[in-house]
Design a protein around this motif. Sequence first.
Motif, PDB file in Angstrom:
ATOM      1  N   ALA A 259       1.200  -1.354  -0.225  1.00 42.15           N
ATOM      2  CA  ALA A 259      -0.033   0.189  -0.121  1.00 42.15           C
ATOM      3  C   ALA A 259       0.846   1.014  -0.178  1.00 42.15           C
ATOM      4  O   ALA A 259       0.635   1.916  -0.799  1.00 42.15           O
ATOM      5  CB  ALA A 259      -1.140   0.156   1.310  1.00 42.15           C
TER       6      ALA A 259
ATOM      7  N   ALA B 252       2.057   1.984  -3.529  1.00 40.83           N
ATOM      8  CA  ALA B 252       1.459   2.294  -4.603  1.00 40.83           C
ATOM      9  C   ALA B 252       0.821   4.192  -3.751  1.00 40.83           C
ATOM     10  O   ALA B 252       1.053   4.245  -4.951  1.00 40.83           O
ATOM     11  CB  ALA B 252      -0.045   1.303  -4.172  1.00 40.83           C
ATOM     12  N   VAL B 253       0.792   4.594  -3.170  1.00 36.62           N
ATOM     13  CA  VAL B 253       1.315   5.305  -2.470  1.00 36.62           C
ATOM     14  C   VAL B 253       2.190   6.121  -3.151  1.00 36.62           C
ATOM     15  O   VAL B 253       2.144   8.136  -3.756  1.00 36.62           O
ATOM     16  CB  VAL B 253       1.009   6.263  -1.007  1.00 36.62           C
ATOM     17  CG1 VAL B 253       1.350   7.735  -0.605  1.00 36.62           C
ATOM     18  CG2 VAL B 253      -0.230   5.322  -0.562  1.00 36.62           C
TER      19      VAL B 253
ATOM     20  N   GLU C  28       1.648   8.975  -5.715  1.00 41.38           N
ATOM     21  CA  GLU C  28       1.900  10.545  -5.298  1.00 41.38           C
ATOM     22  C   GLU C  28       3.121  11.066  -4.972  1.00 41.38           C
ATOM     23  O   GLU C  28       3.344  12.242  -4.504  1.00 41.38           O
ATOM     24  CB  GLU C  28       1.042  10.992  -4.120  1.00 41.38           C
ATOM     25  CG  GLU C  28      -0.413  10.484  -4.251  1.00 41.38           C
ATOM     26  CD  GLU C  28      -1.448  10.849  -3.044  1.00 41.38           C
ATOM     27  OE1 GLU C  28      -1.088  11.469  -2.529  1.00 41.38           O
ATOM     28  OE2 GLU C  28      -2.124   9.187  -3.195  1.00 41.38           O
TER      29      GLU C  28
ATOM     30  N   ARG D 192      -2.079   8.067   5.573  1.00 41.73           N
ATOM     31  CA  ARG D 192      -1.761   7.805   4.344  1.00 41.73           C
ATOM     32  C   ARG D 192      -1.823   6.699   4.284  1.00 41.73           C
ATOM     33  O   ARG D 192      -3.150   6.038   2.867  1.00 41.73           O
ATOM     34  CB  ARG D 192      -0.930   8.934   3.221  1.00 41.73           C
ATOM     35  CG  ARG D 192      -1.594   8.694   2.405  1.00 41.73           C
ATOM     36  CD  ARG D 192      -2.543   9.518   2.062  1.00 41.73           C
ATOM     37  NE  ARG D 192      -2.884   9.528   0.745  1.00 41.73           N
ATOM     38  CZ  ARG D 192      -3.291   8.146  -0.353  1.00 41.73           C
ATOM     39  NH1 ARG D 192      -3.821   6.861   1.325  1.00 41.73           N
ATOM     40  NH2 ARG D 192      -3.148   8.433  -1.163  1.00 41.73           N
ATOM     41  N   VAL D 193      -1.204   6.228   4.593  1.00 42.12           N
ATOM     42  CA  VAL D 193      -1.357   4.030   4.518  1.00 42.12           C
ATOM     43  C   VAL D 193      -2.384   3.821   4.682  1.00 42.12           C
ATOM     44  O   VAL D 193      -2.966   2.899   3.957  1.00 42.12           O
ATOM     45  CB  VAL D 193      -0.148   3.584   4.684  1.00 42.12           C
ATOM     46  CG1 VAL D 193       0.228   2.037   4.228  1.00 42.12           C
ATOM     47  CG2 VAL D 193       1.433   3.945   3.620  1.00 42.12           C
TER      48      VAL D 193
ATOM     49  N   GLN E 237      -5.242   4.576   5.689  1.00 44.25           N
ATOM     50  CA  GLN E 237      -6.132   5.356   4.327  1.00 44.25           C
ATOM     51  C   GLN E 237      -5.998   4.643   2.960  1.00 44.25           C
ATOM     52  O   GLN E 237      -7.888   4.397   2.489  1.00 44.25           O
ATOM     53  CB  GLN E 237      -6.183   7.003   4.022  1.00 44.25           C
ATOM     54  CG  GLN E 237      -7.124   7.844   3.266  1.00 44.25           C
ATOM     55  CD  GLN E 237      -6.947   8.786   2.577  1.00 44.25           C
ATOM     56  OE1 GLN E 237      -5.650   9.742   3.072  1.00 44.25           O
ATOM     57  NE2 GLN E 237      -8.104   9.601   1.987  1.00 44.25           N
ATOM     58  N   GLU E 238      -5.139   4.637   2.446  1.00 46.42           N
ATOM     59  CA  GLU E 238      -5.027   3.594   1.168  1.00 46.42           C
ATOM     60  C   GLU E 238      -5.636   2.613   1.733  1.00 46.42           C
ATOM     61  O   GLU E 238      -6.379   1.658   0.450  1.00 46.42           O
ATOM     62  CB  GLU E 238      -3.708   3.570   1.308  1.00 46.42           C
ATOM     63  CG  GLU E 238      -3.640   2.493  -0.177  1.00 46.42           C
ATOM     64  CD  GLU E 238      -3.966   3.494  -1.391  1.00 46.42           C
ATOM     65  OE1 GLU E 238      -4.013   3.067  -2.454  1.00 46.42           O
ATOM     66  OE2 GLU E 238      -4.119   4.467  -1.385  1.00 46.42           O
TER      67      GLU E 238
END
Length: 227
Positions: free
Chosen positions: A17, A20-21, A25, A34-35, A37-38
Amino acid sequence: MKRGRKPTIDAADITRAAIAVADAEGLAAVSMARVAQEMGNATMALYRHVKSKDELLALMADAAFDEPPALPDGGWRDKFEVWAKALLAGIRRRPWFLQIPLGGPPSGPRSLAWFDSALGALDDTPLEPAEKVGVVMSLMTFVHGEAWLSVALTQGFETDPAQFSRQYAQRLRETVDPRRMPALAKIVASGVFDVDNLIDADDMAAEFDFGLHLFLEGVAAHIGSRA
């Protein structure tokens, strides 16, 4: 209707994950929150498997690349060429890798697999174990340096293409004093920099090949002296 329990996660899920972020981004966007949230999880759920952002970055660095390439039959030189170009391609695919602080020598399973692959290319040489390690670490340094330079220059070109045009040659002529910088002045006068675009994919590939050739020539000379 009762909600089902969320699937169990592990460090590998969190690492995927986070990658991927970063892919979408950039590395600056990666944080535990943030991870989470992903992944659709609470941030604290991640800390049960990954203790800190530094640990997450280390996991990302190790998982950033595919497995090392299958090396061709033949001598160490052909194997090193395939290995080095595969590593360069992997870094260019995920340039955020270059922004991760280096916390120590290779220790993750994927990093060690690449290390093992390069060391194996030297099996049939007369080099001592410490020499083999030194050669492979030097090759890594060369590839990482070339990757950093190409990524930085490409990003600079995208921001301001004019900096990489004939204007650069003109600035050099105005700045370089032949009395203080005689070698550079000769190069500028030769017209090397008088091109419309200093950033060209084919040129950058040729420059990498040339630098790799010089490195391998040095290794060959050292192996010859050992034999």
